[in-house]
Write a protein that holds these residues in place. Structure first.
Motif, short mmCIF file in Angstrom:
data_model
loop_
_atom_site.label_atom_id
_atom_site.label_comp_id
_atom_site.label_asym_id
_atom_site.label_seq_id
_atom_site.Cartn_x
_atom_site.Cartn_y
_atom_site.Cartn_z
N ARG A 196 21.12 -9.78 85.18
CA ARG A 196 22.14 -10.17 84.19
C ARG A 196 21.77 -11.48 83.54
O ARG A 196 21.19 -12.37 84.16
CB ARG A 196 23.52 -10.29 84.86
N ASN B 197 26.87 0.80 88.80
CA ASN B 197 28.01 1.01 87.90
C ASN B 197 27.72 0.55 86.48
O ASN B 197 28.44 0.90 85.55
CB ASN B 197 29.24 0.26 88.42
N ASP B 198 26.70 -0.27 86.32
CA ASP B 198 26.40 -0.89 85.03
C ASP B 198 25.10 -0.30 84.48
O ASP B 198 24.05 -0.38 85.13
CB ASP B 198 26.27 -2.41 85.23
N ARG B 199 25.18 0.29 83.30
CA ARG B 199 24.00 0.94 82.71
C ARG B 199 22.87 -0.05 82.46
O ARG B 199 21.70 0.26 82.71
CB ARG B 199 24.40 1.64 81.40
N SER C 286 26.14 -0.39 93.45
CA SER C 286 27.52 -0.01 93.76
C SER C 286 27.59 0.87 95.00
O SER C 286 28.59 0.87 95.72
CB SER C 286 28.15 0.72 92.57
N VAL D 260 22.20 -2.86 84.07
CA VAL D 260 21.60 -3.23 85.35
C VAL D 260 20.70 -2.10 85.84
O VAL D 260 19.58 -2.33 86.30
CB VAL D 260 22.71 -3.55 86.38
N TYR D 261 21.20 -0.87 85.76
CA TYR D 261 20.41 0.28 86.18
C TYR D 261 19.08 0.35 85.42
O TYR D 261 18.01 0.56 86.03
CB TYR D 261 21.21 1.57 85.96
#
Length: 606
Positions: free
Chosen positions: A605, A527-529, A508, A531-532
């Protein structure tokens, strides 16, 4: 004072992240009329290089400083709102503090305001004291890449300032509790915020400093970035929100700001101690507001107080020229051609000089850190910079060099009319004295109050001012920055292999920034836990990867880490040069992030 509704709550207003850069008049007066306990602004930075400190140049013209001051002085008169401005004028030197006092006194008299008590705090440090501390072994480099300080550099520094902590502010506030305005020299950015809160009985210095670290940039951590912000300080937490319509703070945007221009996000060192953020939590309260808890402050041991010194010098004079090359025949041999021109210049000059040719388009931005040295561009922007003992000599170097760029022959040449396109005449520009940082060091075992003397000014005012019309004036239309639509692929790279993506596809925020004059820091946020966590667990973003990407050795890596509160990866490296010095390619260091964009990652994802 325009009071808070409760003694257990303080409302702090920051109208702009760097004082003098202007703010919305309507938002300013709406906030003041709604009720704030203080207006606090920071004015300083080393981001733009050493010229301000070395050459005594303010961050913006005096007229812009006067314009912003006029609103604060008026708010003092109409609503009894105290104001504090730190690092006034940019570098925080004494003369800018004195200039602010002069401006305020003029505004009080001109507008018929009531009498006011104004405090000025100086931050320049006596060179004799610094030399004594050196002899006592109490001066050390501040961060990676900073050389040991020697007396010769102290002597030739134009001036040296120190970043003050909360103590000088607290002493001034205690002695003059009914102050109207404080103008301070160089300060650790959160200091005035932390000091005011402590002065008002909010003694949790972890929260105080954390709030100050966010607020000193205004609403920069809002989405989208904006200017004016409010912090509401309470006993066990604080809230922060922007005032621009449509802007909001998010848990991630606020947490990520602790990475901004810092070596590491979890431990922020400053005068007198460290702000510890490992235990900090970030909670979305409503659409625009984030609540912060759990920050701690670790005080230095008694008698071990430290401050950071900043100094700059003049090192000769410089001149520049600029233009571009489009001929593909020339671009294909540009390195050897430029080497021939440089040799020609040296053959015609019998005095010492330096010459740097920036090739924007061929490693021009990143220099030795650039990993891609094979791409041949369609055109190249050339910026030539000379340095010599006098301006006349520096000018002569660029005249000769630019002529060479225009007419020097090369193999296979077809375009015999000239090689060089320049947009502005005259192309050769005298730049004046060349500034360089030469002091960026920690001074240990100091008196945190005695270093920073203050003086009280009783401004005499007639108290005859009469307000005509609304305070907020006419609202100016907001500056709308329209973001481009996301790219489906990056134009300079082929699509990633099947089952993979680029780091830039899933981040992000992916940015670079100087962390002081000697270090470069890289931030990647998500922004995505989920993905992090996949990126974190992939084992790809390592010290070895950063070293390879930026053509540096492992010893030049200061920190590589993940920070869960902001869902972020951070790497800080020794930049190998001094920000803003001769041959600089990216003073702000904001264009050093590109290699990270194209790091291949497993598609995260399902």
């Amino acid at each position: 004072m325009s009071p808070s509704k409760s003694t257990d709550e303080l409302r702090i207003f920051t109208p702009i992240g760097q004082f003098g850069q202007s703010f919305s008049e309507k938002i300013f007066w709406d906030a003041v009329e709604e009720g704030v306990d203080a207006i606090i602004c920071d004015g300083g930075s080393t981001d733009s290089g050493p010229a301000r400190l070395a050459l005594s140049r303010s961050n913006v013209p005096r007229g812009d400083l006067e314009k912003d001051l006029e609103a604060l002085v008026k708010a003092c008169h109409t609503h009894n709102v105290p104001s504090i401005i730190s690092s006034f004028g940019g570098d925080g030197e004494n003369s800018f503090v004195d200039m602010a006092i002069e401006i305020i006194e003029g505004l009080v008299k001109k507008n018929g305001y009531r009498p006011m008590k104004v405090i000025g705090i100086h931050a320049e440090i006596d060179k004799g004291l610094i030399k004594q501390k050196m002899k006592d072994g109490l001066i050390a480099p501040c961060g990676g890449g900073v050389p040991e300080l020697v007396e010769a550099e102290v002597d030739i520094a134009t001036r040296i300032v120190a970043q003050m902590g909360v103590e000088p502010y607290l002493k001034a506030m205690k002695e003059i509790p009914d102050f109207d305005i404080i103008i301070a020299g160089r300060s650790y950015d959160p200091s005035p915020y932390a000091a005011f809160c402590f002065h008002k009985g909010f003694t949790d210095m972890g929260l105080n400093y954390a709030m100050g670290k966010l607020m000193e940039c205004g609403a920069q951590c809002a989405v989208p970035k904006s200017r004016e912000a409010i912090a509401v300080m309470r006993r066990d937490h604080f809230d922060i929100y922007p005032l621009t319509e449509g802007a909001k703070m998010t848990e991630t945007s606020v947490a990520s700001h602790f990475l901004y221009e810092k070596t590491r996000p979890d431990i922020l060192a400053g005068p007198g101690g460290q702000l510890l953020l490992d235990g900090a939590t970030f909670e979305q309260v409503d659409f625009r507001t984030v609540r912060i808890r759990g920050a701690k402050f670790n005080h230095e041991a008694e008698g071990e107080y430290t401050v950071k010194l900043e100094g700059a010098k003049v090192n000769g004079y410089h001149s520049i020229f600029h233009g571009a090359i489009r001929d593909p025949i020339l671009i294909s041999q540009i390195e050897s051609w430029i080497a021939w021109i440089e040799k020609m210049v040296r053959s015609r000059v019998d005095y010492p000089f330096d010459l740097k040719i920036h090739k924007y388009g061929i490693n021009g931005v990143m220099g030795s850190l650039e990993p891609d040295t094979t791409t041949i561009p369609k055109e190249v922007c050339i910026v030539g910079q000379s340095r010599a003992a006098t301006q006349k000599q520096a000018d002569q170097i660029v005249y000769i060099t630019k002529f060479g760029f225009t007419h020097a022959p090369y193999s296979g040449q077809l375009a015999t009319a000239g090689n060089f396109a320049w947009p502005i005449t005259p192309c050769e520009i005298s730049m004046g004295p060349l500034a360089e940082f030469n002091v960026y060091h920690i001074m240990k075992k100091v008196d945190p109050i005695g270093l920073f003397p203050f003086k009280v000014y009783d401004m005499q005012g007639s108290n005859t001012f009469v307000q005509v019309g609304p305070l907020s004036g006419v609202a100016k239309p907001p500056l709308n920055i329209i973001s481009p639509k996301p790219l489906t692929k990056y134009p300079l790279n082929p699509p990633p292999p099947a089952g993979k993506c680029y780091l830039g596809d899933i981040a992000s925020v992916l940015r670079s920034k100087n962390a002081g004059p000697y270090e470069l820091t890289l931030d990647v946020m998500f922004n995505d836990r989920a993905v992090y966590e996949k990126v974190k667990n992939s084992g790809i973003l390592t010290k070895e990867k950063i070293a390879k990407l930026y053509n540096i050795s492992m010893k030049d890596i200061v920190i590589v880490m993940f920070w869960d509160p902001a869902m972020a990866f951070k790497a800080t490296i020794a930049s190998g040069k001094v920000s803003g010095g001769f041959g600089e390619t990216d003073t702000h260091a904001s264009q050093q992030h590109a290699p990270l964009l194209f790091v291949e990652m497993p598609w995260p994802r399902e």
